[in-house]
Design a protein around this motif. Sequence first.
Motif, PDB file in Angstrom:
ATOM      1  N   GLN A 108       0.466 -13.107 -46.335  1.00 43.96           N
ATOM      2  CA  GLN A 108      -0.949 -13.331 -46.026  1.00 43.96           C
ATOM      3  C   GLN A 108      -1.091 -13.794 -44.577  1.00 43.96           C
ATOM      4  OE1 GLN A 108      -3.300 -12.509 -48.343  1.00 43.96           O
ATOM      5  NE2 GLN A 108      -1.513 -11.870 -49.562  1.00 43.96           N
ATOM      6  N   PHE A 109      -1.737 -12.969 -43.758  1.00 44.21           N
ATOM      7  CA  PHE A 109      -1.806 -13.240 -42.326  1.00 44.21           C
ATOM      8  C   PHE A 109      -2.435 -14.599 -42.019  1.00 44.21           C
ATOM      9  CE2 PHE A 109      -4.390 -12.773 -38.338  1.00 44.21           C
ATOM     10  CZ  PHE A 109      -3.325 -12.944 -37.469  1.00 44.21           C
ATOM     11  N   ALA A 110      -3.544 -14.923 -42.679  1.00 51.22           N
ATOM     12  CA  ALA A 110      -4.223 -16.185 -42.390  1.00 51.22           C
ATOM     13  C   ALA A 110      -3.323 -17.383 -42.679  1.00 51.22           C
ATOM     14  CB  ALA A 110      -5.517 -16.285 -43.195  1.00 51.22           C
TER      15      ALA A 110
ATOM     16  N   VAL B 261       0.037 -17.380 -42.710  1.00 50.19           N
ATOM     17  CA  VAL B 261       1.126 -17.399 -41.721  1.00 50.19           C
ATOM     18  C   VAL B 261       0.614 -17.957 -40.398  1.00 50.19           C
ATOM     19  CG1 VAL B 261       2.791 -15.986 -40.437  1.00 50.19           C
ATOM     20  CG2 VAL B 261       2.340 -15.496 -42.842  1.00 50.19           C
ATOM     21  N   GLN B 262      -0.620 -17.617 -40.049  1.00 50.85           N
ATOM     22  CA  GLN B 262      -1.199 -18.158 -38.814  1.00 50.85           C
ATOM     23  C   GLN B 262      -1.343 -19.671 -38.902  1.00 50.85           C
ATOM     24  OE1 GLN B 262      -1.990 -16.302 -35.855  1.00 50.85           O
ATOM     25  NE2 GLN B 262      -1.890 -18.455 -35.206  1.00 50.85           N
ATOM     26  N   GLN B 263      -1.709 -20.174 -40.071  1.00 46.37           N
ATOM     27  CA  GLN B 263      -1.775 -21.622 -40.251  1.00 46.37           C
ATOM     28  C   GLN B 263      -0.400 -22.253 -40.070  1.00 46.37           C
ATOM     29  OE1 GLN B 263      -3.578 -22.532 -44.052  1.00 46.37           O
ATOM     30  NE2 GLN B 263      -5.444 -21.377 -43.596  1.00 46.37           N
ATOM     31  N   ALA B 264       0.622 -21.561 -40.548  1.00 48.08           N
ATOM     32  CA  ALA B 264       1.988 -22.069 -40.407  1.00 48.08           C
ATOM     33  C   ALA B 264       2.396 -22.128 -38.940  1.00 48.08           C
ATOM     34  CB  ALA B 264       2.959 -21.191 -41.190  1.00 48.08           C
ATOM     35  N   VAL B 265       2.085 -21.100 -38.186  1.00 47.66           N
ATOM     36  CA  VAL B 265       2.470 -21.104 -36.774  1.00 47.66           C
ATOM     37  C   VAL B 265       1.675 -22.164 -36.015  1.00 47.66           C
ATOM     38  CG1 VAL B 265       0.862 -19.370 -35.853  1.00 47.66           C
ATOM     39  CG2 VAL B 265       3.111 -19.609 -34.845  1.00 47.66           C
ATOM     40  N   ASP B 266       0.425 -22.387 -36.393  1.00 46.32           N
ATOM     41  CA  ASP B 266      -0.374 -23.429 -35.750  1.00 46.32           C
ATOM     42  C   ASP B 266       0.243 -24.806 -35.989  1.00 46.32           C
ATOM     43  OD1 ASP B 266      -2.135 -21.522 -34.842  1.00 46.32           O
ATOM     44  OD2 ASP B 266      -3.630 -21.865 -36.424  1.00 46.32           O
ATOM     45  N   LEU B 267       0.734 -25.024 -37.216  1.00 48.96           N
ATOM     46  CA  LEU B 267       1.366 -26.305 -37.523  1.00 48.96           C
ATOM     47  C   LEU B 267       2.656 -26.485 -36.729  1.00 48.96           C
ATOM     48  CD1 LEU B 267       1.656 -28.919 -39.104  1.00 48.96           C
ATOM     49  CD2 LEU B 267       2.673 -27.601 -40.980  1.00 48.96           C
TER      50      LEU B 267
ATOM     51  N   GLU C 203       5.774  -5.644 -49.434  1.00 49.74           N
ATOM     52  CA  GLU C 203       4.913  -6.761 -49.033  1.00 49.74           C
ATOM     53  C   GLU C 203       5.749  -7.898 -48.450  1.00 49.74           C
ATOM     54  OE1 GLU C 203       1.295  -7.601 -49.559  1.00 49.74           O
ATOM     55  OE2 GLU C 203       1.356  -5.444 -49.222  1.00 49.74           O
ATOM     56  N   VAL C 204       6.837  -8.260 -49.126  1.00 53.07           N
ATOM     57  CA  VAL C 204       7.676  -9.374 -48.679  1.00 53.07           C
ATOM     58  C   VAL C 204       8.664  -8.933 -47.610  1.00 53.07           C
ATOM     59  CG1 VAL C 204       9.382 -11.101 -49.382  1.00 53.07           C
ATOM     60  CG2 VAL C 204       7.448 -10.564 -50.883  1.00 53.07           C
ATOM     61  N   ASN C 205       9.407  -7.855 -47.895  1.00 54.00           N
ATOM     62  CA  ASN C 205      10.538  -7.480 -47.056  1.00 54.00           C
ATOM     63  C   ASN C 205      10.143  -6.823 -45.742  1.00 54.00           C
ATOM     64  OD1 ASN C 205      11.912  -8.373 -49.297  1.00 54.00           O
ATOM     65  ND2 ASN C 205      12.519  -6.335 -49.985  1.00 54.00           N
ATOM     66  N   VAL C 206       8.969  -6.224 -45.697  1.00 55.97           N
ATOM     67  CA  VAL C 206       8.527  -5.552 -44.461  1.00 55.97           C
ATOM     68  C   VAL C 206       7.285  -6.229 -43.877  1.00 55.97           C
ATOM     69  CG1 VAL C 206       7.831  -3.379 -43.388  1.00 55.97           C
ATOM     70  CG2 VAL C 206       9.486  -3.363 -45.267  1.00 55.97           C
ATOM     71  N   LYS C 207       6.215  -6.300 -44.659  1.00 60.09           N
ATOM     72  CA  LYS C 207       5.001  -6.939 -44.142  1.00 60.09           C
ATOM     73  C   LYS C 207       5.259  -8.401 -43.791  1.00 60.09           C
ATOM     74  CE  LYS C 207       0.181  -8.056 -45.255  1.00 60.09           C
ATOM     75  NZ  LYS C 207      -0.856  -8.050 -46.323  1.00 60.09           N
ATOM     76  N   GLY C 208       6.017  -9.097 -44.643  1.00 62.69           N
ATOM     77  CA  GLY C 208       6.329 -10.494 -44.356  1.00 62.69           C
ATOM     78  C   GLY C 208       7.105 -10.656 -43.059  1.00 62.69           C
ATOM     79  N   VAL C 209       8.076  -9.785 -42.851  1.00 59.87           N
ATOM     80  CA  VAL C 209       8.843  -9.824 -41.596  1.00 59.87           C
ATOM     81  C   VAL C 209       7.934  -9.525 -40.406  1.00 59.87           C
ATOM     82  CG1 VAL C 209      10.659  -8.647 -40.287  1.00 59.87           C
ATOM     83  CG2 VAL C 209      11.036  -9.262 -42.687  1.00 59.87           C
ATOM     84  N   TYR C 210       7.063  -8.529 -40.571  1.00 60.54           N
ATOM     85  CA  TYR C 210       6.123  -8.182 -39.503  1.00 60.54           C
ATOM     86  C   TYR C 210       5.205  -9.355 -39.162  1.00 60.54           C
ATOM     87  CZ  TYR C 210       1.567  -6.659 -37.813  1.00 60.54           C
ATOM     88  OH  TYR C 210       0.377  -6.587 -37.130  1.00 60.54           O
ATOM     89  N   LEU C 211       4.610  -9.970 -40.189  1.00 67.50           N
ATOM     90  CA  LEU C 211       3.669 -11.063 -39.930  1.00 67.50           C
ATOM     91  C   LEU C 211       4.364 -12.271 -39.306  1.00 67.50           C
ATOM     92  CD1 LEU C 211       1.362 -11.017 -43.098  1.00 67.50           C
ATOM     93  CD2 LEU C 211       0.813 -10.244 -40.780  1.00 67.50           C
TER      94      LEU C 211
END
Length: 295
Positions: free
Chosen positions: A104-106, A108-114, A148-156
């Motif tokens: 979930q992009f939003a 992951v963005q919260q994680a990077v902000d933290l 979703e996990v193995n590719v999109k997750g790596v991408y995000l």
Amino acid sequence: MDMSSTERGARAHGYLFTETEHNDTYAAIDPTKVNLSGKRVLVTGASRGLGREIAMSFAKSGASGIALLDLLDVATTAGNVVEAAKEAGRPPPEVIQLTTDLTQFALVQQAVDLVASKWDTVDILINNAGSYESLGSSEPEKWWRNFEVNVKGVYLMTRTFLPLLVKSKDKTILVLSSVGAHHTLPGGSGYETSKLAVLKLNSYLMAEYGHEGLLAYAVVPGGVKTDMISGFPQQFHHLLSDTPRMVADTIVFLTKERRQWLAARYVDSRWDMPELLAKKDEIVERDLLKIGLRI
């Protein structure tokens, strides 16, 4: 001497690339002999299995900061990391706990902000989180979860953490792939094809961000018994004889310094690391350990 057809087949799947192969950790990759003081590392899929072991190996190496990201709670791993550092005689690292759905992009963005609120940079990103669902008996949504996990997750994870990564000296992204990315194993359609896709993603990362100093490559864990084996065909469970610690210690060994020649390449954690380094010139000259069509 010409190789036999059996040997050629084995090499085509990544076996026998080094004369010596391992199933457990060994002295040459001992993380307590490494000094990663000052380095900050982020590990996905960190609540258990390989992710937890990788985080602990980085703690033993003296990494100053370790961020733990998982869909599940990572508090137990955080405690393991601190204890591993103490047992190795290293200062306990600063640990950041991130309970996040990396698809979930939003979030992951919260994680990077933290992370950005605490650290100026991330030196090493370990894209370890994975999902395994087979084809025939799966529900479509569960099968697609591999991607979703193995590719999109790596991408995000890569996309959102790039600004912190490129500000560091190491600028290293490492993704866990699979030996199955190079052959067909019944039951592995979702997992293995997604693990092939991330090898190509690494190639694009180097093509698009290599000029900024980014370094991206893949490590294969071999056959390790983790929580994902419930979806792995029972008839192949005897192949799962490699220890998580070997994989984790290999990753620390590889990332203890920037090895630019590994860019967009594929490394099997079972290979003997000193022997692999001795083959550097051959690997670079022949452009080995990359995906591509040869005719």
